[in-house]
Write an enzyme that holds these catalytic residues in place. Structure first.
Site, PDB file in Angstrom:
ATOM      1  N   ASN A 209     -47.080  30.553 -35.434  1.00 28.19           N
ATOM      2  CA  ASN A 209     -48.493  30.265 -35.701  1.00 28.19           C
ATOM      3  C   ASN A 209     -48.839  28.843 -35.264  1.00 28.19           C
ATOM      4  O   ASN A 209     -48.084  27.909 -35.556  1.00 28.19           O
ATOM      5  CB  ASN A 209     -48.723  30.423 -37.220  1.00 28.19           C
ATOM      6  CG  ASN A 209     -50.171  30.443 -37.638  1.00 28.19           C
ATOM      7  OD1 ASN A 209     -50.958  31.250 -37.123  1.00 28.19           O
ATOM      8  ND2 ASN A 209     -50.541  29.584 -38.584  1.00 28.19           N
ATOM      9  N   GLU A 275     -56.606  31.656 -38.964  1.00 25.15           N
ATOM     10  CA  GLU A 275     -57.237  30.720 -39.924  1.00 25.15           C
ATOM     11  C   GLU A 275     -58.646  30.362 -39.456  1.00 25.15           C
ATOM     12  O   GLU A 275     -59.095  29.230 -39.586  1.00 25.15           O
ATOM     13  CB  GLU A 275     -56.390  29.436 -40.050  1.00 25.15           C
ATOM     14  CG  GLU A 275     -54.931  29.714 -40.358  1.00 25.15           C
ATOM     15  CD  GLU A 275     -54.057  28.457 -40.459  1.00 25.15           C
ATOM     16  OE1 GLU A 275     -54.613  27.344 -40.533  1.00 25.15           O
ATOM     17  OE2 GLU A 275     -52.828  28.611 -40.473  1.00 25.15           O
TER      18      GLU A 275
HETATM   19  C1  XIL Z   1     -54.453  23.245 -45.118  1.00 17.35           C
HETATM   20  C2  XIL Z   1     -55.043  23.678 -46.445  1.00 17.35           C
HETATM   21  O1  XIL Z   1     -56.193  24.422 -46.222  1.00 17.35           O
HETATM   22  C3  XIL Z   1     -55.359  22.474 -47.300  1.00 17.35           C
HETATM   23  O2  XIL Z   1     -55.784  22.880 -48.576  1.00 17.35           O
HETATM   24  C4  XIL Z   1     -54.134  21.592 -47.425  1.00 17.35           C
HETATM   25  O3  XIL Z   1     -54.462  20.422 -48.137  1.00 17.35           O
HETATM   26  C5  XIL Z   1     -53.595  21.246 -46.055  1.00 17.35           C
HETATM   27  O4  XIL Z   1     -53.338  22.437 -45.323  1.00 17.35           O
HETATM   28  N1  XIL Z   1     -53.133  24.648 -40.408  1.00 17.35           N
HETATM   29  C6  XIL Z   1     -52.399  25.388 -41.301  1.00 17.35           C
HETATM   30  C7  XIL Z   1     -52.800  25.437 -42.715  1.00 17.35           C
HETATM   31  O5  XIL Z   1     -51.468  26.116 -40.912  1.00 17.35           O
HETATM   32  O6  XIL Z   1     -51.708  25.629 -43.566  1.00 17.35           O
HETATM   33  C8  XIL Z   1     -53.573  24.195 -43.107  1.00 17.35           C
HETATM   34  O7  XIL Z   1     -54.068  24.395 -44.399  1.00 17.35           O
HETATM   35  C9  XIL Z   1     -54.692  23.930 -42.137  1.00 17.35           C
HETATM   36  C10 XIL Z   1     -54.159  23.712 -40.746  1.00 17.35           C
END
Ligand code: XIL
Length: 357
Positions: A209, A275
């Site tokens: 990912n 995401e």
């Molecule tokens: C982010 C979360 O949304 C936040 O709450 C945390 O503080 C930091 O991480 N890429 C990823 C996710 O793979 O795990 C991240 O999530 C955002 C960027």
């Protein structure tokens, strides 16, 4: 709705939640509209899953949490774990495990016929300080990783079928990232993690990912070369997760997305947008909300038009619970529902697209 939650305070009524949280004036909590066909119904007809992250609002035992969970269950047939399965969440100390929120998410998913994506075993962020700050031999770190993967996969016993085994191993200069894991285990750590996961679960879908790899570019090329190498050597990677953290108006064009998805698919990989969020300067303007709706349509359309793409997962449900404002100051409003849980133009665009309009 009556979702059992493990830890937070519970409130008997929306009014008591409002009083306790002093949130009555700020947030209007309304029943979401029910006239449109839910995204999950439409997505299923098109052969893809549609998901969203569980965030801190999922953990709220109040009317706002109830609204969030109602939308999640109604509109989505997949959840991804947000912070709930990160190393630091699961293992706050060297000797303790905390599965409480992950368990509540899996129970919720099962109650609402949703699949679950687990995120993530190997990442350079959110490693607990007992681990990151410790002094370890390579063999010790290997054994901690092996134990972590085995314990977590065994805990869920097949209830989580998709895992982000390795997250963000390539940096913004398109080079392999130097991390706690690479320093301890050497460059073979990625292969090692996938083989460990496959040894524990023969049928789970194992994903790599990353972000900024959705269209063409140096980083996408590096990740492509890395996965081509892993696949050519029989390393058990089943899919590529493209995070999809975009800025409004800067989403790659449909043809760039399709060309890039196609080359990963030719490696025999499944593709998921994992995401998705499309941020903009806040306060949002009408023009940007309109552009955002076009951008969402482009990304979801790229998945629909790619046979190997089987899911689109959003970075959250609503603009009141997103990582964007704290990570990108001045930016926000990246999701399909606004801060009052009203569907935005982007919701309508995705709904229309999935409906075939
Ligand atoms: C982010 C979360 O949304 C936040 O709450 C945390 O503080 C930091 O991480 N890429 C990823 C996710 O793979 O795990 C991240 O999530 C955002 C960027």
């Amino acid at each position: 709705m009556t979702q059992r939650l493990a830890r937070p305070r519970r409130f008997a009524t929306a009014a008591s939640a409002c009083l306790a949280l002093a949130a009555c004036g700020e947030l209007s909590v309304e029943a979401p509209p029910t006239a449109t066909t839910p995204l999950r119904t439409l997505a299923a007809r098109r052969g893809i899953a549609i998901g969203a992250a569980t965030g801190s609002t999922f953990q709220r035992a109040d009317a706002i949490g109830d609204t969030l969970r109602a939308i999640l269950a109604r509109e989505f047939d997949m959840v991804w774990s947000g912070n709930f399965l990160k190393f630091s969440t699961l293992r706050p100390t060297a000797t303790t495990w905390d599965f409480s929120w992950a368990d509540s998410m899996v129970a919720f998913a099962q109650a609402h016929a949703m699949t679950v994506r687990g995120h993530t075993f190997v990442w350079h962020n959110q490693i607990p300080s007992w681990l990151a700050g410790g002094t370890w031999t390579s063999a010790q770190v290997d054994s901690i990783l092996a134990d972590h993967i085995a314990t977590v996969m065994a805990h869920f016993n097949g209830k989580i079928r998709i895992w982000d085994v390795v997250n963000e191993a390539v940096d913004d200069n398109a080079l392999r990232r130097t991390t706690f894991w690479s320093a301890a285990l050497g460059p073979g750590y990625i292969e090692r993690a996938f083989r460990l996961a496959r040894a524990v679960d023969a049928t789970a879908l194992l994903f790599y990912n990353d972000y900024n790899i959705e269209g063409s570019g140096a980083k996408s090329d590096t990740v492509y070369a890395m996965l081509a190498d892993l696949k050519s050597r029989g390393v058990p990677v089943d899919g590529i997760g493209m995070q999809g953290h975009f800025i409004v108006g800067q989403v790659p064009g449909l043809s760039a997305l399709l060309a890039n998805f196609a080359r990963f698919a030719q490696l025999g990989l499944k593709i998921e947008i994992t995401e998705l969020d499309i941020r903009m300067p806040v306060p949002a303007t009408g023009l940007n909300l309109f552009q955002q709706s076009l951008d969402y349509r482009t990304v979801v359309n790229a998945c629909l038009q790619t046979p190997a793409c089987d899911a689109v997962e959003l970075g959250g449900v609503y603009d009141g619970d997103t990582w964007v404002p704290s990570t990108f100051p001045g930016m926000g409003a990246p999701l399909l529902y606004d801060e009052s849980f009203h569907p935005k133009p982007a919701y309508g665009a995705v709904n229309d697209l999935l409906a075939g309009n």
